[in-house]
Scaffold this motif. Structure first.
Motif, PDB file in Angstrom:
ATOM      1  N   ILE A 199       3.517  -6.918   9.154  1.00  0.00           N
ATOM      2  CA  ILE A 199       3.293  -5.644   8.418  1.00  0.00           C
ATOM      3  C   ILE A 199       4.668  -4.863   8.644  1.00  0.00           C
ATOM      4  CG2 ILE A 199       2.054  -3.307   8.391  1.00  0.00           C
ATOM      5  CD1 ILE A 199      -0.214  -4.807   9.795  1.00  0.00           C
ATOM      6  N   PHE A 200       5.248  -4.263   7.485  1.00  0.00           N
ATOM      7  CA  PHE A 200       6.369  -3.525   7.422  1.00  0.00           C
ATOM      8  C   PHE A 200       5.998  -1.981   6.937  1.00  0.00           C
ATOM      9  CE2 PHE A 200       7.455  -7.771   6.580  1.00  0.00           C
ATOM     10  CZ  PHE A 200       8.688  -8.100   7.231  1.00  0.00           C
ATOM     11  N   LEU A 201       6.710  -1.186   7.672  1.00  0.00           N
ATOM     12  CA  LEU A 201       6.608   0.313   7.185  1.00  0.00           C
ATOM     13  C   LEU A 201       7.892   0.853   6.944  1.00  0.00           C
ATOM     14  CD1 LEU A 201       4.834   2.802   7.194  1.00  0.00           C
ATOM     15  CD2 LEU A 201       5.355   3.328   9.686  1.00  0.00           C
ATOM     16  N   SER A 202       7.920   1.174   5.650  1.00  0.00           N
ATOM     17  CA  SER A 202       9.007   1.497   4.935  1.00  0.00           C
ATOM     18  C   SER A 202      10.441   0.808   5.083  1.00  0.00           C
ATOM     19  CB  SER A 202       9.665   2.990   5.388  1.00  0.00           C
ATOM     20  OG  SER A 202       8.469   3.806   5.113  1.00  0.00           O
TER      21      SER A 202
ATOM     22  N   GLN B 213      -3.825  13.369  -2.280  1.00  0.00           N
ATOM     23  CA  GLN B 213      -3.029  12.217  -2.170  1.00  0.00           C
ATOM     24  C   GLN B 213      -3.368  11.340  -3.252  1.00  0.00           C
ATOM     25  OE1 GLN B 213      -4.044   9.328   1.198  1.00  0.00           O
ATOM     26  NE2 GLN B 213      -5.790  10.844   1.451  1.00  0.00           N
ATOM     27  N   THR B 214      -2.509  10.234  -3.571  1.00  0.00           N
ATOM     28  CA  THR B 214      -2.530   9.083  -4.390  1.00  0.00           C
ATOM     29  C   THR B 214      -2.555   7.886  -3.437  1.00  0.00           C
ATOM     30  OG1 THR B 214      -2.032  10.187  -6.341  1.00  0.00           O
ATOM     31  CG2 THR B 214      -1.677   7.863  -6.240  1.00  0.00           C
ATOM     32  N   ILE B 215      -3.309   6.932  -3.546  1.00  0.00           N
ATOM     33  CA  ILE B 215      -3.069   5.478  -3.012  1.00  0.00           C
ATOM     34  C   ILE B 215      -3.089   4.621  -3.969  1.00  0.00           C
ATOM     35  CG2 ILE B 215      -4.189   3.941  -1.429  1.00  0.00           C
ATOM     36  CD1 ILE B 215      -3.496   5.845   0.006  1.00  0.00           C
ATOM     37  N   ALA B 216      -2.038   3.682  -4.027  1.00  0.00           N
ATOM     38  CA  ALA B 216      -2.011   2.594  -5.050  1.00  0.00           C
ATOM     39  C   ALA B 216      -1.708   1.336  -4.291  1.00  0.00           C
ATOM     40  CB  ALA B 216      -0.532   2.917  -5.765  1.00  0.00           C
TER      41      ALA B 216
ATOM     42  N   ILE C  21       0.737  -1.208  -0.060  1.00  0.00           N
ATOM     43  CA  ILE C  21      -0.001  -0.029  -0.087  1.00  0.00           C
ATOM     44  C   ILE C  21       0.955   1.301  -0.058  1.00  0.00           C
ATOM     45  CG2 ILE C  21      -1.846   1.246   1.247  1.00  0.00           C
ATOM     46  CD1 ILE C  21      -2.507  -1.482   2.518  1.00  0.00           C
ATOM     47  N   PHE C  22       0.803   1.928  -0.913  1.00  0.00           N
ATOM     48  CA  PHE C  22       1.660   3.215  -1.204  1.00  0.00           C
ATOM     49  C   PHE C  22       0.965   4.307  -1.108  1.00  0.00           C
ATOM     50  CE2 PHE C  22       3.621   6.088  -4.469  1.00  0.00           C
ATOM     51  CZ  PHE C  22       4.802   6.534  -3.835  1.00  0.00           C
ATOM     52  N   LYS C  23       1.152   5.269  -0.246  1.00  0.00           N
ATOM     53  CA  LYS C  23       0.333   6.455  -0.138  1.00  0.00           C
ATOM     54  C   LYS C  23       1.586   7.777  -0.504  1.00  0.00           C
ATOM     55  CE  LYS C  23      -1.975   9.386   3.306  1.00  0.00           C
ATOM     56  NZ  LYS C  23      -2.104   9.642   4.735  1.00  0.00           N
ATOM     57  N   TRP C  24       1.003   8.357  -1.387  1.00  0.00           N
ATOM     58  CA  TRP C  24       1.955   9.701  -1.887  1.00  0.00           C
ATOM     59  C   TRP C  24       0.844  11.029  -1.505  1.00  0.00           C
ATOM     60  CZ3 TRP C  24       4.407   9.767  -7.420  1.00  0.00           C
ATOM     61  CH2 TRP C  24       5.019  10.516  -7.618  1.00  0.00           C
ATOM     62  N   THR C  25       1.206  12.007  -0.759  1.00  0.00           N
ATOM     63  CA  THR C  25       0.667  13.243  -0.409  1.00  0.00           C
ATOM     64  C   THR C  25       1.817  14.224  -1.032  1.00  0.00           C
ATOM     65  OG1 THR C  25       1.415  13.091   1.623  1.00  0.00           O
ATOM     66  CG2 THR C  25      -0.884  12.434   1.241  1.00  0.00           C
ATOM     67  N   LYS C  26       1.054  15.573  -1.343  1.00  0.00           N
ATOM     68  CA  LYS C  26       1.881  16.572  -1.856  1.00  0.00           C
ATOM     69  C   LYS C  26       1.440  17.817  -0.748  1.00  0.00           C
ATOM     70  CE  LYS C  26       3.206  17.226  -5.879  1.00  0.00           C
ATOM     71  NZ  LYS C  26       4.772  17.339  -5.877  1.00  0.00           N
TER      72      LYS C  26
ATOM     73  N   VAL D   7       5.373  13.605   0.195  1.00  0.00           N
ATOM     74  CA  VAL D   7       5.442  12.772   1.734  1.00  0.00           C
ATOM     75  C   VAL D   7       4.864  11.478   1.150  1.00  0.00           C
ATOM     76  CG1 VAL D   7       4.742  12.320   3.702  1.00  0.00           C
ATOM     77  CG2 VAL D   7       5.127  14.905   3.096  1.00  0.00           C
ATOM     78  N   MET D   8       5.839  10.173   1.106  1.00  0.00           N
ATOM     79  CA  MET D   8       5.595   8.900   0.803  1.00  0.00           C
ATOM     80  C   MET D   8       5.440   7.999   1.779  1.00  0.00           C
ATOM     81  SD  MET D   8       7.756   8.992  -2.806  1.00  0.00           S
ATOM     82  CE  MET D   8       7.673  10.525  -3.764  1.00  0.00           C
ATOM     83  N   LYS D   9       4.433   7.072   1.898  1.00  0.00           N
ATOM     84  CA  LYS D   9       4.636   6.131   3.004  1.00  0.00           C
ATOM     85  C   LYS D   9       4.541   4.587   2.276  1.00  0.00           C
ATOM     86  CE  LYS D   9       3.558   8.405   7.179  1.00  0.00           C
ATOM     87  NZ  LYS D   9       3.163   8.253   8.586  1.00  0.00           N
ATOM     88  N   VAL D  10       4.962   3.687   2.381  1.00  0.00           N
ATOM     89  CA  VAL D  10       4.888   2.370   1.978  1.00  0.00           C
ATOM     90  C   VAL D  10       4.541   1.327   3.109  1.00  0.00           C
ATOM     91  CG1 VAL D  10       5.818   0.621   0.455  1.00  0.00           C
ATOM     92  CG2 VAL D  10       6.413   2.987   0.087  1.00  0.00           C
ATOM     93  N   ILE D  11       3.437   0.549   3.071  1.00  0.00           N
ATOM     94  CA  ILE D  11       3.293  -0.602   3.903  1.00  0.00           C
ATOM     95  C   ILE D  11       3.098  -1.695   3.096  1.00  0.00           C
ATOM     96  CG2 ILE D  11       1.478  -1.460   5.257  1.00  0.00           C
ATOM     97  CD1 ILE D  11       0.238   1.193   6.065  1.00  0.00           C
ATOM     98  N   LYS D  12       3.849  -2.674   3.669  1.00  0.00           N
ATOM     99  CA  LYS D  12       4.070  -3.892   3.016  1.00  0.00           C
ATOM    100  C   LYS D  12       3.561  -5.035   3.907  1.00  0.00           C
ATOM    101  CE  LYS D  12       7.250  -7.620   1.629  1.00  0.00           C
ATOM    102  NZ  LYS D  12       8.646  -7.944   1.648  1.00  0.00           N
ATOM    103  N   ILE D  13       2.647  -5.845   3.426  1.00  0.00           N
ATOM    104  CA  ILE D  13       2.059  -6.951   4.214  1.00  0.00           C
ATOM    105  C   ILE D  13       2.468  -8.158   3.626  1.00  0.00           C
ATOM    106  CG2 ILE D  13       0.045  -8.033   5.168  1.00  0.00           C
ATOM    107  CD1 ILE D  13      -1.180  -5.418   4.940  1.00  0.00           C
TER     108      ILE D  13
END
Length: 162
Positions: free
Chosen positions: A55-58, A105-108, A32-37, A43-49
């Protein structure tokens, strides 16, 4: 005659359960990739499950997990009901997310199944299912995936994306 009916009903139950179990493919990873301006800053956050529910954060493992069996079932449901795009595996550069506008924001979300990961060891990018939404208000937390997850998993993911 009754024996034929019992055998027929048994066959239907077995066939139905087999088809149902095939729909719940095992997960390899979800990103889950969140990109805000904000104020011209990205500002980018990446969560991996991962496949174990960790759960991993960055890239840093957190102490948080999802309940894997239910989570897997709901992710499979999300893919089917929302008709997520299936992106075939390849050796091309990874696709880019849409750049959000100022104050947006963009969520992918990318979902890779374990079978695809195992079959495509020679590819740089595994086959994955993709969902992206851009132009969301910066404080919006109303992501489509949350419609499918349980409250605990929603709260966990929301807290990591803040």
């Amino acid at each position: 005659m009754k024996l034929k009916h019992y055998l027929f009903v048994s066959f239907l139950l077995i066939a139905t359960s087999t088809i149902y179990s095939q729909n719940d493919k095992k997960l390899y990873e979800i990103i889950i990739f969140k990109w805000t301006k904000v104020e011209n800053k990205d500002v980018m956050k990446v969560i991996k499950i991962d496949s174990l529910g960790n759960i991993f954060l960055s890239k840093q493992k957190t102490e948080k997990k999802v309940e894997l069996k239910n989570f897997t079932k709901k992710i499979n449901q999300f893919i089917l009901e929302e008709k997520l795009e299936k992106v075939p595996g390849d050796n091309n550069p990874p696709r880019m997310s849409l750049i959000p506008a100022e104050g947006k924001q963009t969520i992918a979300i990318s979902i890779v199944f374990l079978d695809d990961y195992r079959k495509e060891t020679n590819l740089a990018n595994n086959t994955y299912y993709s969902w992206t939404k851009t132009g969301l208000e910066i404080n919006s937390e109303d992501y489509l995936i949350f419609k499918y997850l349980n409250k605990t998993d929603i709260n966990t993911i929301k807290s990591l994306l803040k």
